[in-house]
Design an enzyme around this catalytic site. Structure first.
Site, short mmCIF file in Angstrom:
data_model
loop_
_atom_site.label_atom_id
_atom_site.label_comp_id
_atom_site.label_asym_id
_atom_site.label_seq_id
_atom_site.Cartn_x
_atom_site.Cartn_y
_atom_site.Cartn_z
N GLY A 223 -72.26 26.94 -26.08
CA GLY A 223 -70.83 27.24 -26.07
C GLY A 223 -70.08 26.17 -25.28
O GLY A 223 -69.48 25.25 -25.84
N SER A 224 -70.18 26.26 -23.95
CA SER A 224 -69.39 25.35 -23.10
C SER A 224 -69.85 23.90 -23.23
O SER A 224 -69.06 22.98 -23.04
CB SER A 224 -69.47 25.79 -21.63
OG SER A 224 -70.84 25.97 -21.27
N MET B 209 -73.34 42.41 -28.04
CA MET B 209 -73.56 42.84 -26.65
C MET B 209 -72.72 44.09 -26.46
O MET B 209 -71.67 44.10 -25.80
CB MET B 209 -73.13 41.73 -25.68
CG MET B 209 -74.09 40.55 -25.69
SD MET B 209 -73.40 39.05 -24.99
CE MET B 209 -72.57 38.39 -26.45
N MET C 92 -82.28 35.33 -24.22
CA MET C 92 -81.18 34.98 -23.31
C MET C 92 -81.72 34.15 -22.17
O MET C 92 -82.63 34.56 -21.47
CB MET C 92 -80.51 36.25 -22.78
CG MET C 92 -79.79 37.10 -23.81
SD MET C 92 -78.58 36.20 -24.78
CE MET C 92 -77.40 35.74 -23.50
N ASP D 118 -80.23 31.21 -25.92
CA ASP D 118 -78.79 31.40 -25.75
C ASP D 118 -78.39 31.45 -24.28
O ASP D 118 -78.75 32.40 -23.57
CB ASP D 118 -78.42 32.73 -26.44
CG ASP D 118 -76.94 33.01 -26.42
OD1 ASP D 118 -76.56 34.07 -26.92
OD2 ASP D 118 -76.17 32.18 -25.90
N GLY D 119 -77.67 30.38 -23.85
CA GLY D 119 -77.14 30.42 -22.48
C GLY D 119 -77.53 29.18 -21.70
O GLY D 119 -78.71 28.96 -21.44
N GLY D 120 -76.52 28.36 -21.38
CA GLY D 120 -76.78 27.20 -20.53
C GLY D 120 -77.50 26.06 -21.22
O GLY D 120 -78.10 25.19 -20.58
N HIS E 173 -73.89 38.16 -32.38
CA HIS E 173 -74.68 38.61 -31.23
C HIS E 173 -73.96 39.81 -30.62
O HIS E 173 -72.92 39.65 -29.98
CB HIS E 173 -74.79 37.45 -30.23
CG HIS E 173 -75.44 37.83 -28.92
ND1 HIS E 173 -75.39 37.00 -27.82
CD2 HIS E 173 -76.12 38.93 -28.54
CE1 HIS E 173 -76.02 37.59 -26.81
NE2 HIS E 173 -76.47 38.76 -27.22
N GLY F 192 -72.78 38.04 -20.95
CA GLY F 192 -71.43 38.46 -20.55
C GLY F 192 -70.46 37.30 -20.43
O GLY F 192 -69.25 37.48 -20.63
N PHE F 193 -70.96 36.10 -20.16
CA PHE F 193 -70.03 35.00 -19.93
C PHE F 193 -70.62 33.66 -20.40
O PHE F 193 -71.83 33.47 -20.38
CB PHE F 193 -69.69 34.89 -18.43
CG PHE F 193 -69.06 36.14 -17.89
CD1 PHE F 193 -69.85 37.14 -17.33
CD2 PHE F 193 -67.69 36.36 -18.00
CE1 PHE F 193 -69.29 38.33 -16.87
CE2 PHE F 193 -67.11 37.54 -17.54
CZ PHE F 193 -67.92 38.53 -16.98
N GLY F 194 -69.75 32.75 -20.83
CA GLY F 194 -70.19 31.39 -21.11
C GLY F 194 -70.18 30.58 -19.82
O GLY F 194 -69.74 31.06 -18.78
N GLY F 195 -70.69 29.35 -19.90
CA GLY F 195 -70.62 28.43 -18.77
C GLY F 195 -71.57 28.71 -17.63
O GLY F 195 -71.43 28.15 -16.54
N SER G 88 -71.34 28.57 -29.85
CA SER G 88 -70.78 29.89 -29.57
C SER G 88 -69.26 29.79 -29.42
O SER G 88 -68.77 29.07 -28.54
CB SER G 88 -71.35 30.45 -28.26
OG SER G 88 -70.50 31.47 -27.78
N ASP H 184 -70.05 35.89 -30.31
CA ASP H 184 -70.43 36.77 -29.19
C ASP H 184 -69.53 37.98 -29.09
O ASP H 184 -68.37 37.86 -28.72
CB ASP H 184 -70.36 35.98 -27.88
CG ASP H 184 -71.56 35.09 -27.69
OD1 ASP H 184 -71.39 33.91 -27.32
OD2 ASP H 184 -72.69 35.57 -27.92
C1 DX5 Z 1 -73.35 34.95 -23.15
C2 DX5 Z 1 -73.35 34.62 -24.63
C3 DX5 Z 1 -73.70 33.18 -24.90
C4 DX5 Z 1 -72.71 32.20 -24.28
C5 DX5 Z 1 -73.29 30.80 -24.28
O1 DX5 Z 1 -73.37 36.34 -22.98
O2 DX5 Z 1 -74.26 35.42 -25.33
O3 DX5 Z 1 -73.76 32.96 -26.30
O4 DX5 Z 1 -71.52 32.21 -25.01
O5 DX5 Z 1 -72.37 29.99 -23.60
P1 DX5 Z 1 -72.89 28.69 -22.81
O6 DX5 Z 1 -73.55 27.82 -23.84
O7 DX5 Z 1 -71.65 28.09 -22.24
O8 DX5 Z 1 -73.86 29.18 -21.78
ZN ZN Z 2 -74.62 34.89 -27.49
#
Ligand code: DX5
Ligand code: ZN
Length: 238
Positions: free
Chosen positions: A213-214, A80, A149, A191-193, A78, A154-157, A20, A47
């Site tokens: 992502g992170s 949002m 999800m 997707d996420g973590g 994606h 809304g956020f990475g990490g 991501s 994203d």
């Molecule tokens: C969050 C995004 C994810 C996010 C994943 O709303 O849809 O794609 O960027 O980031 P990580 O892998 O750091 O959780």
């Molecule tokens: Zn995403």
């Protein structure tokens, strides 16, 4: 140990890593896309956040169009955002290959899915942790992918929500049954973590495509992380 196969190919080859770019260096996005593809990315996860459907604001179709020449792999958009339909059309024009959106953000899910398909893109619905699986039941014929999800969007990490593993299994069973009846395979993206230390468990629950992502952009050596993810998948499935 005998390697598991799927459609005659080693099952590990079915797995796709989708970095991501939300966690990439926004000042050098083109280079980041090139670097992460050279490191082994199968998709670029894009994203899109509008500070309405989620409390954050990222990038629009113009950035997607600017990155298209750099992306030699499919761009996995994606959305949002709310409303959805106009941005489906503009991202399709901007070069998206896959477009997924949140059903809560569309007044008419089937119409939004048709807009994606009629634009020549592959279509998916995104289920938040609190969105029930039954939302999928009447649109399976329209779907190429389900995006689950494992964090709230809304956020990475953020940290992976463990209960997602149960939901992945539920969706895998639903899609396997559908494939048995229709012969059509629908991908499950999570997707996420997603990290090197949980990707095997996410795959074991039934996912085949992994957004990270992170875990990737937070490291100096993108290839080392992606290789480690593939090793984890290979050791779990061979
Ligand atoms: C969050 C995004 C994810 C996010 C994943 O709303 O849809 O794609 O960027 O980031 P990580 O892998 O750091 O959780
Ligand atoms: Zn995403």
């Amino acid at each position: 140990m005998k390697q598991k196969t799927l459609e005659g190919k080693p099952i590990v080859q079915q797995f796709r890593i989708a970095p991501s770019i939300l966690s990439a260096d926004f000042a050098r996005l083109g280079e980041e896309v090139t670097r992460v593809i050279e490191a082994g990315a199968d998709l670029i996860h894009f994203d899109v956040m509008d500070n309405h459907y989620v409390p954050n604001l990222t990038f629009g179709p113009m950035v997607c169009a600017a990155l298209k020449p750099y992306s030699t792999v499919p761009i996995d958009v994606h959305l949002m955002v709310e409303p959805v339909d106009d941005l489906i059309l503009s991202f399709a024009k901007a070069g998206a290959d896959i477009i997924t959106f949140h059903p809560e953000a569309s007044r008419h899910i089937d119409r939004s899915l048709s807009l994606i398909k009629d634009s020549g893109c592959r279509a998916g619905l995104v289920l938040n942790p609190a969105t029930p699986v039954y939302v999928l039941e009447n649109v399976l014929d329209r779907l190429d992918m389900v995006l689950l999800m494992s964090v709230n969007p809304g956020f990475g990490g953020q940290s992976f929500i463990p209960q997602t593993l149960v939901k992945i299994r539920q969706v895998r069973d639903l899609l396997d049954m559908y494939e048995g009846e229709s012969g059509r395979k629908i991908a499950i993206e999570v997707d996420g973590g997603i990290k090197t230390d949980n990707i095997a468990a996410v795959a074991a629950a039934g996912a085949d495509t992994f957004v990270a992502g992170s875990a990737i952009f937070g490291q100096a050596d993108y290839k080392a992380v992606i290789d480690k993810m593939r090793q984890e998948l290979a050791s779990a499935f061979s």
